[in-house]
Design an enzyme around this catalytic site. Sequence first.
Site: not given
Length: 361
Positions: A39, A130, A253, A301
């Site tokens: 998965k 669940r 930053y 980023m």
Amino acid sequence: MSVATLGAGARVTVDLGAVAHNTRTLAARARGELMAVVKADGFGHGAADVARTALGAGATWLGVTGLGEALALRAAGLTAPLLSWLNPLGEDFAAAVRQQVDLAVPSLAHLAAMPPGARVHLQLDTGMARDGAAPGEWGALFEAAREAEASGRIVVTGVMSHLAGPETARAVRSFRDGIAAAFAAGLRPRVCHLAATAATLTRPETHFDLVRTGAGLVGIDPSGGDTALRGAMTLTAPVVEVRRVPAGTPVGYDHTWRAARDTCLALLPVGYADGLPRAAGPWAEVLLGGRRCRVAGRISMDQIVVEAGPGVRIGDTAIVFGPGDDGEPAVGDWAAWAGTLPHEIVTGLGRRPYRHVIGGL
């Protein structure tokens, strides 16, 4: 300051030889068959590549979450028994039948939605609250499944559940009760399965007919043990800028980091858009120039700055994480720095890093 010429940026290398080694290790521990859970694109390593490698190294089943993942494996030419276990009621279950994909059935509503010819694994909740039918619903689910099977509409291939971690012994007892109730209702499932990677490695009483291993295939041991699993992913990035700065120079930053001394800084083109967790910034390190180098300032980023050692040059390669064989940080180190799981690190990589696959059978 000098700037590198344009070229390759961050790079992910997937070692299928490590996947094969890990599969063999896990298969040797399993008391029954082994399902390779691929998965989330094979835990970020490439679902089809990991699936083929695992099948060649001892796995006999494949497992995924959604039906879309299962159909993609069939489109890639993989024909092994395949289970999908988390699907909404509106899913195209007829496509699963056509492509011979087994489906988990966690409720009467899901059972009613199964088309003729469906092969199902009745999914029981044994302590997670669940996915899976609650214990009070098992009797009705088993009876309805028996009737559907007797009519020829479905085939009950399996009974399954999932371990929460704590109270494993109680979950095993509950699962055994569920299996007994299924047989008492007249069902004869071929495979009963409960264990994932951690229990495969540490709790043989949870193995039953089949174990489901996903994280372990790519070298993650959720049990915290020492099982000689090998990390299958390496993330590298080139140095694109270098500069000498005096003591007191702020970086990034909010100026959360200042140079404690005259030092050298190196800029790497990899950041949180590429999967590096921003929360890891104050503690994170990479291997550059043969030594661990601390990230200086916030993870941005698209980039990070590291305090580099002497002699680092533009074009040098930093190992952000890897198996750890050469002293580089491992996926588990980044997870610890970010307060998360290794699973989140490897599945969170963005699409920008170039992908390279090596090894295999």
